[in-house]
Design a protein around this motif. Sequence first.
Motif, PDB file in Angstrom:
ATOM      1  N   ALA A 113     -74.905-102.302  39.881  1.00 15.04           N
ATOM      2  CA  ALA A 113     -73.781-101.867  40.710  1.00 15.04           C
ATOM      3  C   ALA A 113     -74.262-101.061  41.915  1.00 15.04           C
ATOM      4  N   PHE A 114     -75.270-100.246  41.704  1.00 15.16           N
ATOM      5  CA  PHE A 114     -75.825 -99.436  42.792  1.00 15.16           C
ATOM      6  C   PHE A 114     -76.334-100.322  43.921  1.00 15.16           C
ATOM      7  N   PHE A 115     -77.166-101.302  43.592  1.00 15.99           N
ATOM      8  CA  PHE A 115     -77.778-102.126  44.636  1.00 15.99           C
ATOM      9  C   PHE A 115     -76.781-103.059  45.304  1.00 15.99           C
ATOM     10  N   LEU A 116     -75.792-103.529  44.558  1.00 16.71           N
ATOM     11  CA  LEU A 116     -74.832-104.462  45.138  1.00 16.71           C
ATOM     12  C   LEU A 116     -73.674-103.758  45.843  1.00 16.71           C
ATOM     13  N   SER A 117     -73.595-102.440  45.733  1.00 19.48           N
ATOM     14  CA  SER A 117     -72.475-101.724  46.338  1.00 19.48           C
ATOM     15  C   SER A 117     -72.830-101.079  47.679  1.00 19.48           C
ATOM     16  N   HIS A 118     -74.076-101.240  48.129  1.00 19.16           N
ATOM     17  CA  HIS A 118     -74.444-100.685  49.432  1.00 19.16           C
ATOM     18  C   HIS A 118     -75.645-101.463  49.963  1.00 19.16           C
ATOM     19  N   ASP A 119     -76.083-101.113  51.151  1.00 17.67           N
ATOM     20  CA  ASP A 119     -77.232-101.760  51.776  1.00 17.67           C
ATOM     21  C   ASP A 119     -78.462-100.879  51.564  1.00 17.67           C
ATOM     22  N   PRO A 120     -79.341-101.232  50.613  1.00 18.62           N
ATOM     23  CA  PRO A 120     -80.508-100.400  50.328  1.00 18.62           C
ATOM     24  C   PRO A 120     -81.620-100.542  51.354  1.00 18.62           C
ATOM     25  N   THR A 121     -81.385-101.357  52.394  1.00 17.71           N
ATOM     26  CA  THR A 121     -82.397-101.517  53.449  1.00 17.71           C
ATOM     27  C   THR A 121     -82.081-100.677  54.681  1.00 17.71           C
ATOM     28  N   GLN A 122     -80.925-100.033  54.708  1.00 21.12           N
ATOM     29  CA  GLN A 122     -80.573 -99.216  55.869  1.00 21.12           C
ATOM     30  C   GLN A 122     -81.139 -97.816  55.681  1.00 21.12           C
ATOM     31  N   LEU A 123     -81.970 -97.406  56.604  1.00 18.30           N
ATOM     32  CA  LEU A 123     -82.626 -96.113  56.515  1.00 18.30           C
ATOM     33  C   LEU A 123     -81.709 -94.996  57.002  1.00 18.30           C
ATOM     34  N   ASN A 124     -81.530 -93.990  56.150  1.00 16.73           N
ATOM     35  CA  ASN A 124     -80.775 -92.786  56.513  1.00 16.73           C
ATOM     36  C   ASN A 124     -79.387 -93.093  57.054  1.00 16.73           C
ATOM     37  N   ILE A 148     -84.913-110.885  48.238  1.00 18.88           N
ATOM     38  CA  ILE A 148     -83.451-110.881  48.238  1.00 18.88           C
ATOM     39  C   ILE A 148     -82.900-110.340  49.555  1.00 18.88           C
ATOM     40  N   TYR A 149     -83.611-109.383  50.156  1.00 19.34           N
ATOM     41  CA  TYR A 149     -83.151-108.794  51.411  1.00 19.34           C
ATOM     42  C   TYR A 149     -84.080-109.212  52.549  1.00 19.34           C
ATOM     43  N   ASN A 150     -83.535-109.233  53.752  1.00 14.44           N
ATOM     44  CA  ASN A 150     -84.316-109.613  54.920  1.00 14.44           C
ATOM     45  C   ASN A 150     -85.197-108.483  55.433  1.00 14.44           C
ATOM     46  N   LYS A 151     -84.901-107.271  54.964  1.00 17.26           N
ATOM     47  CA  LYS A 151     -85.670-106.105  55.386  1.00 17.26           C
ATOM     48  C   LYS A 151     -86.144-105.351  54.147  1.00 17.26           C
ATOM     49  N   PRO A 152     -87.135-104.490  54.295  1.00 16.99           N
ATOM     50  CA  PRO A 152     -87.645-103.752  53.138  1.00 16.99           C
ATOM     51  C   PRO A 152     -86.598-102.808  52.546  1.00 16.99           C
ATOM     52  N   ILE A 153     -86.609-102.657  51.236  1.00 15.24           N
ATOM     53  CA  ILE A 153     -85.751-101.691  50.557  1.00 15.24           C
ATOM     54  C   ILE A 153     -86.302-100.297  50.823  1.00 15.24           C
ATOM     55  N   VAL A 154     -85.436 -99.394  51.263  1.00 16.59           N
ATOM     56  CA  VAL A 154     -85.871 -98.034  51.607  1.00 16.59           C
ATOM     57  C   VAL A 154     -85.334 -97.005  50.624  1.00 16.59           C
ATOM     58  N   THR A 155     -84.738 -97.454  49.528  1.00 17.69           N
ATOM     59  CA  THR A 155     -84.187 -96.543  48.520  1.00 17.69           C
ATOM     60  C   THR A 155     -85.267 -95.613  47.985  1.00 17.69           C
ATOM     61  N   GLN A 156     -85.002 -94.318  48.017  1.00 19.37           N
ATOM     62  CA  GLN A 156     -85.923 -93.342  47.459  1.00 19.37           C
ATOM     63  C   GLN A 156     -85.739 -93.263  45.946  1.00 19.37           C
ATOM     64  N   ILE A 157     -86.818 -93.015  45.231  1.00 17.60           N
ATOM     65  CA  ILE A 157     -86.759 -92.740  43.797  1.00 17.60           C
ATOM     66  C   ILE A 157     -87.329 -91.342  43.600  1.00 17.60           C
ATOM     67  N   LYS A 158     -86.455 -90.398  43.243  1.00 18.67           N
ATOM     68  CA  LYS A 158     -86.849 -89.000  43.158  1.00 18.67           C
ATOM     69  C   LYS A 158     -86.411 -88.395  41.819  1.00 18.67           C
TER      70      LYS A 158
END
Length: 214
Positions: A110-121, A158-168
Amino acid sequence: MRNQLLLFGALLLYSVSSLAAHPFSKDIVYPFNELVKERDTATFASGCFWCVEAKFSQLEGVLKVTSGFTGGHLKNPTYKQVVSGTTGHAEACNIVYDPGVISYDELLEAFFLSHDPTQLNGQGNDIGTQYRSAIFYHNASQKEKAEYYINRLTQQLIYNKPIVTQIKPFTKFYIAEDYHQEYYKNNPNQSYCRYVIQPELERFKEIFKDKLKK
């Protein structure tokens, strides 16, 4: 979108077998009671927390969603301070859920499909580090699963750009002011709710129609 759904379906089927085969660090020890807990917590940041809360509250097995701030350096921040972009905090949601009804794997889906994880900030027109994409893990299992899914999504292009999701690592979560809680539910006619949240929420409900609360 169809390719994303097919991949996530396959990943969820592999949530036990493939994850078990994944080369986890030998230092990671998984608790035997992981699947029998009465409740657990996931913490996600994926844009405006009004929207995140509205979406995840729809899912069966999600017991409570709380909007707040995490990942920054300022203690007890206010909303005004966080949206200035100077505190280091992200708008985030603590999602308390029943693992017997919905798994952490499904929440990641749900997290990955509910937003764009390739958009930085940012997400859409909401720009700033406070709107960044991030997963704040509570234990080793959550960390390894988050890394696993990002690696798989990247490998499958799956995405045209790199995933920028942080894992903290999860540290301190500051609950946002009362008026932010259940904001969409309490303010459905507010312009941001009508023109931004509502269309995204309808799309989310269509994708996860088999997992919604009755």
